[in-house]
Design a protein around this motif. Structure first.
Motif, PDB file in Angstrom:
ATOM      1  N   LYS A  46       0.816  -1.165  -0.005  1.00  0.00           N
ATOM      2  CA  LYS A  46       0.175  -0.187  -0.041  1.00  0.00           C
ATOM      3  C   LYS A  46       0.748   1.319  -0.108  1.00  0.00           C
ATOM      4  N   LEU A  47       2.069   1.133   1.084  1.00  0.00           N
ATOM      5  CA  LEU A  47       3.150   2.530   0.870  1.00  0.00           C
ATOM      6  C   LEU A  47       3.517   2.377  -0.480  1.00  0.00           C
ATOM      7  N   ALA A  48       3.874   1.438  -1.039  1.00  0.00           N
ATOM      8  CA  ALA A  48       4.711   1.421  -2.477  1.00  0.00           C
ATOM      9  C   ALA A  48       3.476   2.056  -3.398  1.00  0.00           C
ATOM     10  N   GLY A  49       2.574   1.527  -3.526  1.00  0.00           N
ATOM     11  CA  GLY A  49       1.314   2.292  -4.228  1.00  0.00           C
ATOM     12  C   GLY A  49       1.328   3.895  -4.165  1.00  0.00           C
ATOM     13  N   VAL A  50       1.196   4.285  -3.005  1.00  0.00           N
ATOM     14  CA  VAL A  50       1.163   5.833  -2.999  1.00  0.00           C
ATOM     15  C   VAL A  50       2.520   6.482  -3.385  1.00  0.00           C
ATOM     16  N   LEU A  51       3.546   5.934  -2.819  1.00  0.00           N
ATOM     17  CA  LEU A  51       4.902   6.380  -3.452  1.00  0.00           C
ATOM     18  C   LEU A  51       5.042   6.610  -4.868  1.00  0.00           C
ATOM     19  N   LEU A  52       4.503   5.344  -5.396  1.00  0.00           N
ATOM     20  CA  LEU A  52       4.612   5.190  -7.008  1.00  0.00           C
ATOM     21  C   LEU A  52       3.825   6.331  -7.584  1.00  0.00           C
ATOM     22  N   ALA A  53       2.495   6.669  -6.948  1.00  0.00           N
ATOM     23  CA  ALA A  53       1.813   7.708  -7.670  1.00  0.00           C
ATOM     24  C   ALA A  53       2.243   8.928  -7.513  1.00  0.00           C
ATOM     25  N   PHE A  54       2.985   9.322  -6.476  1.00  0.00           N
ATOM     26  CA  PHE A  54       3.590  10.837  -6.141  1.00  0.00           C
ATOM     27  C   PHE A  54       4.767  10.723  -7.211  1.00  0.00           C
ATOM     28  N   SER A  55       5.566   9.584  -7.626  1.00  0.00           N
ATOM     29  CA  SER A  55       6.766   9.795  -8.206  1.00  0.00           C
ATOM     30  C   SER A  55       6.162  10.000  -9.953  1.00  0.00           C
ATOM     31  N   ALA A  56       4.882   9.916 -10.260  1.00  0.00           N
ATOM     32  CA  ALA A  56       4.244  10.657 -11.516  1.00  0.00           C
ATOM     33  C   ALA A  56       4.519  11.975 -11.757  1.00  0.00           C
ATOM     34  N   ILE A  57       4.884  12.865 -10.826  1.00  0.00           N
ATOM     35  CA  ILE A  57       5.368  14.233 -11.065  1.00  0.00           C
ATOM     36  C   ILE A  57       6.267  14.224 -12.191  1.00  0.00           C
ATOM     37  N   LYS A  58       7.000  13.290 -12.520  1.00  0.00           N
ATOM     38  CA  LYS A  58       8.173  13.334 -13.642  1.00  0.00           C
ATOM     39  C   LYS A  58       7.746  11.929 -14.615  1.00  0.00           C
ATOM     40  N   PRO A  59       6.677  12.132 -15.205  1.00  0.00           N
ATOM     41  CA  PRO A  59       6.172  10.691 -16.093  1.00  0.00           C
ATOM     42  C   PRO A  59       7.182  10.272 -16.918  1.00  0.00           C
ATOM     43  N   GLN A  60       7.902  11.101 -17.669  1.00  0.00           N
ATOM     44  CA  GLN A  60       8.643  10.444 -18.711  1.00  0.00           C
ATOM     45  C   GLN A  60      10.062   9.667 -18.119  1.00  0.00           C
ATOM     46  N   SER A  61      10.130  10.055 -16.920  1.00  0.00           N
ATOM     47  CA  SER A  61      11.537   9.167 -16.135  1.00  0.00           C
ATOM     48  C   SER A  61      10.849   8.088 -15.326  1.00  0.00           C
ATOM     49  N   VAL A  62       9.459   7.888 -15.222  1.00  0.00           N
ATOM     50  CA  VAL A  62       9.046   6.794 -14.364  1.00  0.00           C
ATOM     51  C   VAL A  62       8.050   6.043 -14.969  1.00  0.00           C
ATOM     52  N   ILE A  63       7.519   6.253 -16.233  1.00  0.00           N
ATOM     53  CA  ILE A  63       6.423   5.439 -16.866  1.00  0.00           C
ATOM     54  C   ILE A  63       6.777   3.987 -16.723  1.00  0.00           C
ATOM     55  N   GLY A  64       7.849   3.720 -17.009  1.00  0.00           N
ATOM     56  CA  GLY A  64       8.439   2.258 -17.433  1.00  0.00           C
ATOM     57  C   GLY A  64       8.332   1.502 -16.047  1.00  0.00           C
ATOM     58  N   ILE A  65       8.898   2.206 -14.887  1.00  0.00           N
ATOM     59  CA  ILE A  65       8.823   1.464 -13.724  1.00  0.00           C
ATOM     60  C   ILE A  65       7.260   1.250 -12.953  1.00  0.00           C
ATOM     61  N   VAL A  66       6.486   2.533 -13.272  1.00  0.00           N
ATOM     62  CA  VAL A  66       5.127   2.300 -12.998  1.00  0.00           C
ATOM     63  C   VAL A  66       4.141   1.394 -13.578  1.00  0.00           C
ATOM     64  N   GLY A  67       4.523   1.147 -14.942  1.00  0.00           N
ATOM     65  CA  GLY A  67       3.817   0.249 -15.746  1.00  0.00           C
ATOM     66  C   GLY A  67       4.494  -1.181 -15.235  1.00  0.00           C
ATOM     67  N   TRP A  68       5.428  -1.324 -14.934  1.00  0.00           N
ATOM     68  CA  TRP A  68       6.069  -2.632 -14.580  1.00  0.00           C
ATOM     69  C   TRP A  68       5.437  -3.129 -13.283  1.00  0.00           C
ATOM     70  N   LEU A  69       5.378  -2.191 -12.335  1.00  0.00           N
ATOM     71  CA  LEU A  69       5.037  -2.556 -10.835  1.00  0.00           C
ATOM     72  C   LEU A  69       3.310  -2.797 -10.916  1.00  0.00           C
ATOM     73  N   LEU A  70       2.658  -2.082 -11.699  1.00  0.00           N
ATOM     74  CA  LEU A  70       1.413  -2.328 -11.968  1.00  0.00           C
ATOM     75  C   LEU A  70       0.995  -3.579 -12.573  1.00  0.00           C
ATOM     76  N   LEU A  71       1.794  -3.811 -13.621  1.00  0.00           N
ATOM     77  CA  LEU A  71       1.690  -5.178 -14.233  1.00  0.00           C
ATOM     78  C   LEU A  71       1.763  -6.240 -13.128  1.00  0.00           C
ATOM     79  N   TRP A  72       2.808  -6.187 -12.248  1.00  0.00           N
ATOM     80  CA  TRP A  72       3.300  -7.152 -11.438  1.00  0.00           C
ATOM     81  C   TRP A  72       2.194  -7.344 -10.128  1.00  0.00           C
TER      82      TRP A  72
END
Length: 275
Positions: A46-72
């Motif tokens: 749950k904490l990981a999901g919150v932090l992941l959402a906050f990291s979206a402030i720079k989408p071009q740098s984190v889109i790959g990691i966000v996609g991977w963890l959501l798929l996982w």
């Protein structure tokens, strides 16, 4: 001791110093991504999901990691649904709050991004700089397909497995190679790859001579920024007038970072998983 040495080298690295100097938000995004992966690895989804959402402030740098963890998390829904749900809820609240505070912000942001791509001095896609437009595009497609296939095969792995550890490092390194929007300070996202390479360094002796040569060149390329910095400081102390001419000396190997780190990670990771 190793953690202390890594911390000192990272704090004194050229990309981080540059990011600090210009107050680049990539530092915040990198911290949030690192914390999200650490939370995932320790079961705090749950904490990981919150932090992941906050990291979206720079989408071009984190889109790959966000996609991977959501798929996982979707692939392991019974155990990983906390990450997906907390990410979705947090991101929704962020978007709604932004719309309330600044109505129509999304369209203004898109216009700003379009304008940024026009006036900002972007170097271009890394693989196209290395191999030319046509071959570079093909290399970029192959990297994207290869990473996507690897992540698909790893989508149900436990967080403590080697394949799961390798996925985020590969994604972050590959993103720098194929993204059209990157700068030298974005190379801070290569730190997880460097740490993983150090953790799996015993596999170096299992590689073929040519592969070991590639890794030696990679290490030299990464260490050059500190060696060049020492040389520049020593010369400037003797001849201060050369300061402006020497300030680009540590920068020479920066352009090699994504290529050498990604290649080394693939070689060591393949050896580790097959071993």
């Amino acid at each position: 001791f190793q953690l202390a040495i890594c911390s000192v080298l990272f704090l004194g690295s050229w990309p981080l110093v540059l990011a600090l100097r210009i107050h680049q938000p990539a530092l915040l995004a990198f911290t949030l991504i690192s914390a999200a992966i650490a939370a995932t690895a320790t079961g705090k989804l749950k904490l990981a999901g919150v932090l992941l959402a906050f990291s979206a402030i720079k989408p071009q740098s984190v889109i790959g990691i966000v996609g991977w963890l959501l798929l996982w998390s979707l692939s392991r829904w019974r155990d990983g649904k906390g990450l997906f749900l907390s990410f979705t809820l947090t991101l929704t609240l962020m978007l709604l709050a932004a719309e309330i505070m600044l109505p129509g912000w999304l369209w203004k942001w898109r216009e700003a991004m379009s304008a940024y791509l026009q006036y900002a001095p972007l170097p271009g896609v890394y693989v196209e700089m290395m191999f030319g437009n046509r071959i570079g595009k093909l290399v970029g497609i192959l990297i994207t397909l290869g990473i996507s296939l690897f992540c698909w095969k790893s989508r149900q792995d436990e967080a403590h497995t080697d394949r799961f550890k390798l996925a985020p490092a590969l994604i972050l390194a590959a993103n720098l190679a194929i993204s059209p929007v990157w700068h030298a300070y974005d190379h801070i996202f290569l730190l997880p790859s460097a740490i993983l390479l150090w953790e799996w360094r015993e596999r170096f002796f299992c590689l073929k001579p040519v592969q070991r040569g590639i890794l030696r060149f990679s290490v030299l390329s990464v260490l050059w920024q500190w060696l060049a910095g020492l040389i520049a400081v020593a010369v400037v102390m003797i001849a201060p007038k050369l300061a402006l001419n020497l300030r680009v000396l540590p920068y020479i190997s920066i352009l090699l970072f994504p290529a050498v780190i990604l290649t080394s990670l693939i070689l060591i990771g393949r050896s580790r998983l097959s071993g």
